[in-house]
Write a protein that holds these residues in place. Structure first.
Motif, PDB file in Angstrom:
ATOM      1  N   ALA A 111     -32.982 -43.463 -22.611  1.00 28.28           N
ATOM      2  CA  ALA A 111     -31.925 -43.359 -23.474  1.00 28.28           C
ATOM      3  C   ALA A 111     -31.863 -41.483 -22.743  1.00 28.28           C
ATOM      4  O   ALA A 111     -31.015 -40.959 -23.869  1.00 28.28           O
ATOM      5  CB  ALA A 111     -33.490 -43.183 -24.763  1.00 28.28           C
ATOM      6  N   ASN A 112     -33.573 -41.262 -22.342  1.00 21.62           N
ATOM      7  CA  ASN A 112     -32.919 -39.387 -22.154  1.00 21.62           C
ATOM      8  C   ASN A 112     -34.368 -39.712 -21.412  1.00 21.62           C
ATOM      9  O   ASN A 112     -35.431 -39.795 -20.781  1.00 21.62           O
ATOM     10  CB  ASN A 112     -33.528 -38.135 -23.020  1.00 21.62           C
ATOM     11  N   THR A 165     -18.634 -30.482 -24.937  1.00 27.30           N
ATOM     12  CA  THR A 165     -19.536 -30.116 -23.471  1.00 27.30           C
ATOM     13  C   THR A 165     -19.448 -30.388 -22.971  1.00 27.30           C
ATOM     14  O   THR A 165     -18.268 -29.906 -21.777  1.00 27.30           O
ATOM     15  CB  THR A 165     -19.693 -31.699 -24.099  1.00 27.30           C
ATOM     16  N   ILE A 221     -31.704 -44.039 -36.948  1.00 29.74           N
ATOM     17  CA  ILE A 221     -30.515 -44.146 -36.332  1.00 29.74           C
ATOM     18  C   ILE A 221     -30.072 -45.114 -37.230  1.00 29.74           C
ATOM     19  O   ILE A 221     -30.613 -46.332 -37.729  1.00 29.74           O
ATOM     20  CB  ILE A 221     -31.749 -44.949 -34.874  1.00 29.74           C
ATOM     21  N   ARG A 227     -20.585 -34.975 -30.334  1.00 29.03           N
ATOM     22  CA  ARG A 227     -21.070 -34.620 -29.167  1.00 29.03           C
ATOM     23  C   ARG A 227     -22.805 -34.941 -29.223  1.00 29.03           C
ATOM     24  O   ARG A 227     -23.136 -35.868 -27.935  1.00 29.03           O
ATOM     25  CB  ARG A 227     -20.678 -33.087 -28.387  1.00 29.03           C
ATOM     26  N   ILE A 281     -23.987 -40.048 -25.121  1.00 26.73           N
ATOM     27  CA  ILE A 281     -25.884 -40.024 -24.843  1.00 26.73           C
ATOM     28  C   ILE A 281     -25.353 -42.451 -24.604  1.00 26.73           C
ATOM     29  O   ILE A 281     -25.923 -42.516 -23.480  1.00 26.73           O
ATOM     30  CB  ILE A 281     -26.725 -40.612 -26.101  1.00 26.73           C
ATOM     31  N   PHE A 282     -24.641 -42.202 -25.087  1.00 29.50           N
ATOM     32  CA  PHE A 282     -24.070 -44.034 -25.453  1.00 29.50           C
ATOM     33  C   PHE A 282     -23.511 -44.503 -24.612  1.00 29.50           C
ATOM     34  O   PHE A 282     -22.214 -43.892 -23.897  1.00 29.50           O
ATOM     35  CB  PHE A 282     -24.159 -44.669 -26.232  1.00 29.50           C
ATOM     36  N   ARG A 293     -35.628 -37.191 -20.025  1.00 28.19           N
ATOM     37  CA  ARG A 293     -36.803 -36.469 -19.919  1.00 28.19           C
ATOM     38  C   ARG A 293     -37.690 -37.085 -21.049  1.00 28.19           C
ATOM     39  O   ARG A 293     -39.116 -37.296 -21.155  1.00 28.19           O
ATOM     40  CB  ARG A 293     -36.554 -35.108 -21.589  1.00 28.19           C
ATOM     41  N   VAL A 327     -35.872 -38.741 -33.585  1.00 26.96           N
ATOM     42  CA  VAL A 327     -36.032 -40.055 -32.713  1.00 26.96           C
ATOM     43  C   VAL A 327     -36.622 -39.711 -31.462  1.00 26.96           C
ATOM     44  O   VAL A 327     -37.619 -39.952 -31.073  1.00 26.96           O
ATOM     45  CB  VAL A 327     -34.365 -40.144 -32.061  1.00 26.96           C
ATOM     46  N   PHE A 328     -35.999 -38.200 -30.919  1.00 28.63           N
ATOM     47  CA  PHE A 328     -36.778 -37.948 -29.563  1.00 28.63           C
ATOM     48  C   PHE A 328     -38.578 -38.497 -29.187  1.00 28.63           C
ATOM     49  O   PHE A 328     -39.123 -38.048 -28.506  1.00 28.63           O
ATOM     50  CB  PHE A 328     -36.531 -36.349 -29.046  1.00 28.63           C
ATOM     51  N   GLY A 377     -36.443 -47.928 -30.742  1.00 28.58           N
ATOM     52  CA  GLY A 377     -35.047 -48.226 -31.612  1.00 28.58           C
ATOM     53  C   GLY A 377     -34.728 -48.013 -33.347  1.00 28.58           C
ATOM     54  O   GLY A 377     -36.088 -47.925 -33.553  1.00 28.58           O
TER      55      GLY A 377
HETATM   56  N1  COA Z   1     -23.103 -30.388 -25.315  1.00 28.00           N
HETATM   57  C1  COA Z   1     -23.072 -29.216 -25.593  1.00 28.00           C
HETATM   58  N2  COA Z   1     -24.143 -28.633 -26.150  1.00 28.00           N
HETATM   59  C2  COA Z   1     -24.811 -29.692 -27.269  1.00 28.00           C
HETATM   60  C3  COA Z   1     -24.213 -31.228 -27.224  1.00 28.00           C
HETATM   61  C4  COA Z   1     -23.900 -31.073 -25.899  1.00 28.00           C
HETATM   62  N3  COA Z   1     -22.772 -33.419 -25.732  1.00 28.00           N
HETATM   63  N4  COA Z   1     -25.146 -32.073 -28.122  1.00 28.00           N
HETATM   64  C5  COA Z   1     -25.931 -30.841 -28.294  1.00 28.00           C
HETATM   65  N5  COA Z   1     -25.800 -29.551 -28.091  1.00 28.00           N
HETATM   66  C6  COA Z   1     -26.078 -28.581 -28.774  1.00 28.00           C
HETATM   67  C7  COA Z   1     -26.827 -28.464 -30.084  1.00 28.00           C
HETATM   68  O1  COA Z   1     -25.600 -28.580 -30.925  1.00 28.00           O
HETATM   69  C8  COA Z   1     -27.304 -27.429 -30.191  1.00 28.00           C
HETATM   70  O2  COA Z   1     -26.253 -25.996 -30.041  1.00 28.00           O
HETATM   71  P1  COA Z   1     -27.341 -24.565 -30.880  1.00 28.00           P
HETATM   72  O3  COA Z   1     -28.614 -25.053 -30.584  1.00 28.00           O
HETATM   73  O4  COA Z   1     -26.646 -23.834 -30.930  1.00 28.00           O
HETATM   74  O5  COA Z   1     -27.186 -25.911 -32.749  1.00 28.00           O
HETATM   75  C9  COA Z   1     -27.597 -27.607 -28.448  1.00 28.00           C
HETATM   76  O6  COA Z   1     -27.416 -28.119 -28.038  1.00 28.00           O
HETATM   77  C10 COA Z   1     -29.577 -27.825 -28.580  1.00 28.00           C
HETATM   78  O7  COA Z   1     -29.400 -29.189 -30.191  1.00 28.00           O
HETATM   79  P2  COA Z   1     -30.529 -30.349 -29.855  1.00 28.00           P
HETATM   80  O8  COA Z   1     -30.322 -31.023 -30.930  1.00 28.00           O
HETATM   81  O9  COA Z   1     -31.159 -29.668 -29.938  1.00 28.00           O
HETATM   82  O10 COA Z   1     -30.644 -31.014 -28.290  1.00 28.00           O
HETATM   83  P3  COA Z   1     -31.406 -31.806 -27.778  1.00 28.00           P
HETATM   84  O11 COA Z   1     -32.607 -31.332 -26.379  1.00 28.00           O
HETATM   85  O12 COA Z   1     -32.584 -32.302 -28.522  1.00 28.00           O
HETATM   86  O13 COA Z   1     -30.440 -32.872 -26.997  1.00 28.00           O
HETATM   87  C11 COA Z   1     -30.279 -35.580 -27.453  1.00 28.00           C
HETATM   88  C12 COA Z   1     -30.487 -33.546 -27.775  1.00 28.00           C
HETATM   89  C13 COA Z   1     -29.314 -35.776 -28.139  1.00 28.00           C
HETATM   90  C14 COA Z   1     -30.093 -35.235 -26.107  1.00 28.00           C
HETATM   91  C15 COA Z   1     -31.869 -35.113 -27.919  1.00 28.00           C
HETATM   92  O14 COA Z   1     -31.898 -35.211 -28.737  1.00 28.00           O
HETATM   93  C16 COA Z   1     -32.259 -37.210 -27.367  1.00 28.00           C
HETATM   94  O15 COA Z   1     -31.953 -37.491 -26.517  1.00 28.00           O
HETATM   95  N6  COA Z   1     -32.953 -37.577 -28.654  1.00 28.00           N
HETATM   96  C17 COA Z   1     -33.243 -38.541 -28.586  1.00 28.00           C
HETATM   97  C18 COA Z   1     -32.091 -39.750 -28.546  1.00 28.00           C
HETATM   98  C19 COA Z   1     -32.856 -41.670 -27.997  1.00 28.00           C
HETATM   99  O16 COA Z   1     -33.069 -41.356 -27.532  1.00 28.00           O
HETATM  100  N7  COA Z   1     -32.051 -42.586 -29.000  1.00 28.00           N
HETATM  101  C20 COA Z   1     -31.895 -43.662 -28.731  1.00 28.00           C
HETATM  102  C21 COA Z   1     -33.860 -43.739 -29.236  1.00 28.00           C
HETATM  103  S1  COA Z   1     -33.240 -45.289 -29.238  1.00 28.00           S
END
Ligand code: COA
Length: 324
Positions: free
Chosen positions: A244-245, A31, A193, A152, A157-158, A247, A210-211, A303
């Protein structure tokens, strides 16, 4: 006589010592600082040590909330957590004992990242019903202990931490009053989750789904409490959503019509601290002077469960200690 209002009198937060930056994580997995900042808004988070247990962090946050309120006892104590010290008993009686509150009603609330909103809403109902005249509501989680260090998608995130609010019965016109709340769940999403009950299981999350559910559930519940409080989106001084994010926070603001500049951002410093995220963001807003007593504030969370909800409140009159 009208029912008593539940009024927040104090806030407190506690964070583990160890700061883990995006650069630390980039050395451990595939990452980068650039990816994590751009996709989540997080720059660093805290990881708890062996001794910085959920109950230890919760105790410090509660002590600070009591100090912020100038109080030394509570009629009810709840710990919102999904990472209790032990499977059983609950963490809350231990925290109560640590605070010298033996004999108080104390229990855990398990609603993952919505836990603090669940506990704060139910504490306000208990106060408004006249059943108790004060309550300590703590959100505390140490999810980094349950993460797969090679995953990753979750490791970046956490973070760990605890936050607490102290409430007493008061009058609805006082700053700090809980004015409206709404709580919801949908167990058909339980696998989005989860930490399955099997040996060696890690925390699992379906991030993309989840997003999108988080955005729609939080936006709906914000609109519900705005209507119940008689506020428009333009009336809101601060949107304190589960961190959480970045965005997700900006999208919820845009869907509900609340200006994005009103969204409180604290996740850059602590990541997603689950049940601690909202009280820590509130404590941070208090220490940074972001808010004035009486400001119109909306809290919202989504959540695991899935669970979600929102609260409309006015900002309390108090001073708080910086947990950073
Ligand atoms: N570093 C680099 N690349 C990463 C990565 C990291 N830490 N995590 C994922 N990727 C990659 C993926 O493997 C994927 O690669 P690919 O296109 O080659 O397959 C690409 O980045 C996109 O992955 P994706 O899962 O679509 O990313 P995203 O934009 O959805 O972001 C989260 C991932 C987890 C950050 C996002 O989905 C999120 O924030 N979700 C909500 C989480 C949340 O709020 N949880 C708690 C709620 S209570």
């Amino acid at each position: 006589m009208s029912a008593p209002a539940a009024v927040i009198r104090g806030l407190g937060g506690a964070l583990p010592e160890r700061v883990v930056t995006n650069h630390h994580l980039s050395a451990l997995m595939d990452t980068s600082d650039e990816w994590i900042r751009r996709r989540t808004g997080i720059a660093e988070r805290r990881h708890s040590s062996e001794t910085e247990t959920t109950s230890a962090l919760a105790t410090v946050a509660a002590q600070r909330a009591l100090a912020s309120a100038g109080a030394d006892s509570a009629g009810l104590l709840m710990v919102a957590t999904s990472t209790p010290d032990k499977v059983c008993p609950a963490t809350a009686p231990k925290v109560a004992a640590n605070l010298g509150l033996r004999g108080v009603a104390a229990y855990d609330v398990s609603a993952v990242c919505s836990g603090f909103v669940y506990a704060l809403a139910t504490a306000s109902w208990a106060i408004s019903s006249g059943s108790v005249d004060s309550a300590l509501v703590i959100g505390a989680d140490t999810f980094t202990r349950l993460l797969d260090p090679t995953d990753r998608a979750t490791s970046v995130i956490f973070g760990d931490g605890a936050g607490a609010a102290y409430l007493t019965a008061g009058k609805a016109e006082e700053p700090g009053t809980i004015l409206a709340s709404t709580l919801h769940s949908d167990g058909t999403g339980e696998e989005l989750i989860q930490v399955p009950r099997r040996a060696g299981a890690f925390f699992e999350m379906q991030g993309k789904e989840v997003f999108s559910q988080a955005v729609s559930a939080m936006s709906d519940s914000v609109q519900t409490v705005l209507a119940r409080a008689g506020w428009t989106a333009n009336d809101v001084d601060s949107l304190i959503a589960h961190q959480a994010n970045v965005r997700i926070l900006k999208t919820v603001a845009s869907v509900t019509g609340i200006p994005g500049s009103k969204a409180e951002i604290h996740l850059d410093k602590v990541g997603n601290t689950s049940a601690a995220s909202i009280p820590l963001a509130m404590t941070n807003a208090g220490t940074k002077g972001h808010r004035n007593p009486g400001d119109k504030v909306v809290l919202t969370a989504f959540g695991g469960g899935t669970t979600w909800g929102a609260i409309a409140m006015t900002w309390p009159s108090m001073s708080v200690i910086d947990p950073h």
